[in-house]
Design an enzyme around this catalytic site. Structure first.
Site, PDB file in Angstrom:
ATOM      1  N   ASP A 119       0.863  -1.191   0.000  1.00 37.03           N
ATOM      2  CA  ASP A 119       0.000   0.000   0.000  1.00 37.03           C
ATOM      3  C   ASP A 119       0.893   1.232   0.000  1.00 37.03           C
ATOM      4  O   ASP A 119       2.087   1.165   0.302  1.00 37.03           O
ATOM      5  CB  ASP A 119      -0.883  -0.027   1.266  1.00 37.03           C
ATOM      6  CG  ASP A 119      -2.145   0.834   1.136  1.00 37.03           C
ATOM      7  OD1 ASP A 119      -2.011   2.050   0.895  1.00 37.03           O
ATOM      8  OD2 ASP A 119      -3.252   0.309   1.313  1.00 37.03           O
TER       9      ASP A 119
ATOM     10  N   VAL B 141       0.705   0.946  -6.914  1.00 33.62           N
ATOM     11  CA  VAL B 141       0.367  -0.053  -7.940  1.00 33.62           C
ATOM     12  C   VAL B 141       0.383   0.500  -9.357  1.00 33.62           C
ATOM     13  O   VAL B 141       0.268  -0.263 -10.321  1.00 33.62           O
ATOM     14  CB  VAL B 141      -1.002  -0.717  -7.657  1.00 33.62           C
ATOM     15  CG1 VAL B 141      -0.978  -1.499  -6.355  1.00 33.62           C
ATOM     16  CG2 VAL B 141      -2.143   0.305  -7.677  1.00 33.62           C
TER      17      VAL B 141
ATOM     18  N   ASN C 174      -6.370  -5.335  -4.773  1.00 32.71           N
ATOM     19  CA  ASN C 174      -7.539  -4.699  -4.151  1.00 32.71           C
ATOM     20  C   ASN C 174      -7.435  -3.178  -4.085  1.00 32.71           C
ATOM     21  O   ASN C 174      -8.441  -2.498  -3.858  1.00 32.71           O
ATOM     22  CB  ASN C 174      -7.674  -5.311  -2.739  1.00 32.71           C
ATOM     23  CG  ASN C 174      -8.566  -4.518  -1.821  1.00 32.71           C
ATOM     24  OD1 ASN C 174      -9.781  -4.631  -1.876  1.00 32.71           O
ATOM     25  ND2 ASN C 174      -7.944  -3.695  -0.953  1.00 32.71           N
TER      26      ASN C 174
ATOM     27  N   TYR D  68     -15.041   5.132 -12.398  1.00 33.46           N
ATOM     28  CA  TYR D  68     -15.029   3.993 -11.479  1.00 33.46           C
ATOM     29  C   TYR D  68     -15.742   2.794 -12.104  1.00 33.46           C
ATOM     30  O   TYR D  68     -15.227   1.676 -12.084  1.00 33.46           O
ATOM     31  CB  TYR D  68     -15.690   4.402 -10.157  1.00 33.46           C
ATOM     32  CG  TYR D  68     -15.582   3.372  -9.062  1.00 33.46           C
ATOM     33  CD1 TYR D  68     -14.437   3.277  -8.269  1.00 33.46           C
ATOM     34  CD2 TYR D  68     -16.631   2.495  -8.800  1.00 33.46           C
ATOM     35  CE1 TYR D  68     -14.341   2.335  -7.248  1.00 33.46           C
ATOM     36  CE2 TYR D  68     -16.549   1.562  -7.789  1.00 33.46           C
ATOM     37  CZ  TYR D  68     -15.400   1.478  -7.015  1.00 33.46           C
ATOM     38  OH  TYR D  68     -15.313   0.544  -5.998  1.00 33.46           O
TER      39      TYR D  68
HETATM   40  N1  LIG Z   1     -15.995   0.194   0.007  1.00 34.84           N
HETATM   41  C1  LIG Z   1     -16.894  -0.138  -0.920  1.00 34.84           C
HETATM   42  O1  LIG Z   1     -18.100   0.106  -0.786  1.00 34.84           O
HETATM   43  C2  LIG Z   1     -16.452  -0.880  -2.131  1.00 34.84           C
HETATM   44  C3  LIG Z   1     -17.411  -1.421  -2.970  1.00 34.84           C
HETATM   45  C4  LIG Z   1     -17.018  -2.116  -4.102  1.00 34.84           C
HETATM   46  C5  LIG Z   1     -15.686  -2.264  -4.388  1.00 34.84           C
HETATM   47  N2  LIG Z   1     -14.786  -1.696  -3.574  1.00 34.84           N
HETATM   48  C6  LIG Z   1     -13.397  -1.841  -3.934  1.00 34.84           C
HETATM   49  O2  LIG Z   1     -12.743  -2.532  -2.903  1.00 34.84           O
HETATM   50  C7  LIG Z   1     -11.392  -2.079  -2.811  1.00 34.84           C
HETATM   51  C8  LIG Z   1     -11.111  -1.619  -1.400  1.00 34.84           C
HETATM   52  O3  LIG Z   1     -12.066  -0.629  -1.056  1.00 34.84           O
HETATM   53  P1  LIG Z   1     -12.079   0.056   0.383  1.00 34.84           P
HETATM   54  O4  LIG Z   1     -13.425   0.623   0.576  1.00 34.84           O
HETATM   55  O5  LIG Z   1     -11.531  -0.898   1.378  1.00 34.84           O
HETATM   56  O6  LIG Z   1     -11.070   1.268   0.121  1.00 34.84           O
HETATM   57  P2  LIG Z   1     -10.174   2.109   1.149  1.00 34.84           P
HETATM   58  O7  LIG Z   1     -10.123   3.499   0.618  1.00 34.84           O
HETATM   59  O8  LIG Z   1     -10.634   1.904   2.549  1.00 34.84           O
HETATM   60  O9  LIG Z   1      -8.752   1.425   0.976  1.00 34.84           O
HETATM   61  C9  LIG Z   1      -8.082   1.479  -0.257  1.00 34.84           C
HETATM   62  C10 LIG Z   1      -6.599   1.339   0.007  1.00 34.84           C
HETATM   63  O10 LIG Z   1      -5.939   1.401  -1.270  1.00 34.84           O
HETATM   64  C11 LIG Z   1      -4.747   2.173  -1.094  1.00 34.84           C
HETATM   65  N3  LIG Z   1      -4.326   2.741  -2.369  1.00 34.84           N
HETATM   66  C12 LIG Z   1      -4.917   3.727  -3.089  1.00 34.84           C
HETATM   67  N4  LIG Z   1      -4.200   3.999  -4.186  1.00 34.84           N
HETATM   68  C13 LIG Z   1      -3.130   3.157  -4.173  1.00 34.84           C
HETATM   69  C14 LIG Z   1      -2.024   2.958  -5.032  1.00 34.84           C
HETATM   70  N5  LIG Z   1      -1.856   3.688  -6.157  1.00 34.84           N
HETATM   71  N6  LIG Z   1      -1.134   2.000  -4.713  1.00 34.84           N
HETATM   72  C15 LIG Z   1      -1.274   1.265  -3.597  1.00 34.84           C
HETATM   73  N7  LIG Z   1      -2.290   1.413  -2.726  1.00 34.84           N
HETATM   74  C16 LIG Z   1      -3.210   2.352  -3.022  1.00 34.84           C
HETATM   75  C17 LIG Z   1      -5.136   3.253  -0.077  1.00 34.84           C
HETATM   76  O11 LIG Z   1      -3.984   3.800   0.541  1.00 34.84           O
HETATM   77  C18 LIG Z   1      -6.034   2.466   0.878  1.00 34.84           C
HETATM   78  O12 LIG Z   1      -5.303   1.916   1.956  1.00 34.84           O
HETATM   79  C19 LIG Z   1     -11.238  -0.976  -3.862  1.00 34.84           C
HETATM   80  O13 LIG Z   1     -10.710  -1.513  -5.047  1.00 34.84           O
HETATM   81  C20 LIG Z   1     -12.658  -0.513  -4.065  1.00 34.84           C
HETATM   82  O14 LIG Z   1     -12.864   0.081  -5.316  1.00 34.84           O
HETATM   83  C21 LIG Z   1     -15.130  -1.021  -2.448  1.00 34.84           C
END
Ligand SMILES: NC(=O)c1ccc[n+]([C@@H]2O[C@H](COP(=O)([O-])OP(=O)(O)OC[C@H]3O[C@@H](n4cnc5c(N)ncnc54)[C@H](O)[C@@H]3O)[C@@H](O)[C@H]2O)c1
Length: 228
Positions: free
Chosen positions: A37, A53, A79, A146
């Site tokens: 991360d 990433v 993720n 998105y």
């Molecule tokens: N939370 C939701 O409702 C939801 C729904 C569907 C899908 N998702 C997907 O699930 C995944 C996780 O979501 P979440 O809600 O836990 O998000 P979050 O924002 O809580 O966590 C995302 C993490 O990704 C890291 N990150 C961002 N850009 C980055 C990069 N370039 N390189 C490395 N790390 C990076 C951030 O630092 C963070 O720790 C995401 O892909 C999101 O799109 C989330």
């Protein structure tokens, strides 16, 4: 014997939210989760590799560090993701479009590229799990970048599955749609926009159901809802 004993698992975006919950669950099942991360995890005692990433050099460094410490990589959870500035297409924020596509789609594919190259070298069973979203499967108003990125991730799983199933013995390639209700609330208690999405789930979810991730102390994480 636990489900994931001796498995070394890279979880991108594992410092927070769903990724952190996956890391906790994997650890409870005997795996060694690696948090990749841009920031260190909010909690837990995990091996952390600062990773962006979207940057090939950063991903090469991640693979090198994990292989130097553990010798192999068995599971990748790609993720990491960011959200978008929502709005009508006529007012599209072009800079934000590029940023979201770069992290949410390009980042997943690049992570797959560099980690799978290592998995192929190993020649042992390995798994890749890419995080998509319900928004990659069903339409919702004012979501462009998105939705496009997450639809891309879901489709990437198809070509990965065709390409890799012969190269990686026992490979499992998933693109799990995920959905989270408001923090601290049950999914039965969500706002109307979320309810709109939830009602679409039966049409869009490959397995037609919601699942729950549990934290390691057995407490249900009410803010976490995965669509599996
Ligand atoms: N939370 C939701 O409702 C939801 C729904 C569907 C899908 N998702 C997907 O699930 C995944 C996780 O979501 P979440 O809600 O836990 O998000 P979050 O924002 O809580 O966590 C995302 C993490 O990704 C890291 N990150 C961002 N850009 C980055 C990069 N370039 N390189 C490395 N790390 C990076 C951030 O630092 C963070 O720790 C995401 O892909 C999101 O799109 C989330």
């Amino acid at each position: 014997m636990a489900l994931l004993d001796e498995k070394v698992a890279i979880i991108t975006g594992g410092a927070n939210g769903i990724g952190l919950a996956i890391a906790q669950k994997f650890a409870a099942e005997g795996a060694t989760p690696i948090i990749a991360d841009m920031k260190a995890p909010a909690e837990g005692n995990f091996f952390f590799v600062e990773t962006n990433v979207t940057q090939p050099a950063s991903l090469t460094n991640l693979v090198d560090q994990v292989v130097a410490k553990y010798g192999h990589i068995d599971v990748l959870v790609a993720n990491a993701g960011i959200t978008e500035h929502k709005g009508p297409v006529s007012q599209l924020d072009e800079e934000n479009w590029n940023a979201v596509i770069n992290v949410d789609l390009n980042g997943v594919v690049l992570t797959n590229k560099y980690v799978v190259a290592q998995m192929e070298k190993q020649g042992t069973p390995a798994s890749v799990i890419n995080t998509s979203s319900i928004l990659g499967v069903v339409g919702a108003a004012n979501s462009q970048a998105y939705s496009a990125a997450k639809a891309g991730v879901a489709n990437v799983a198809l070509f990965l599955a065709s390409n890799l199933s012969t190269a990686l013995t026992g490979a499992v390639i998933n693109a799990d749609g995920g959905y989270t209700a408001q923090k601290g609330k049950s999914w039965r208690d969500v706002d109307s926009h979320q309810l709109f999405l939830i009602k679409k789930v039966p049409q869009g979810a490959p397995l037609n159901r919601f699942g729950w991730l549990e934290s390691t102390n057995g407490t249900r994480l009410n803010h976490l809802m995965a669509l599996l």
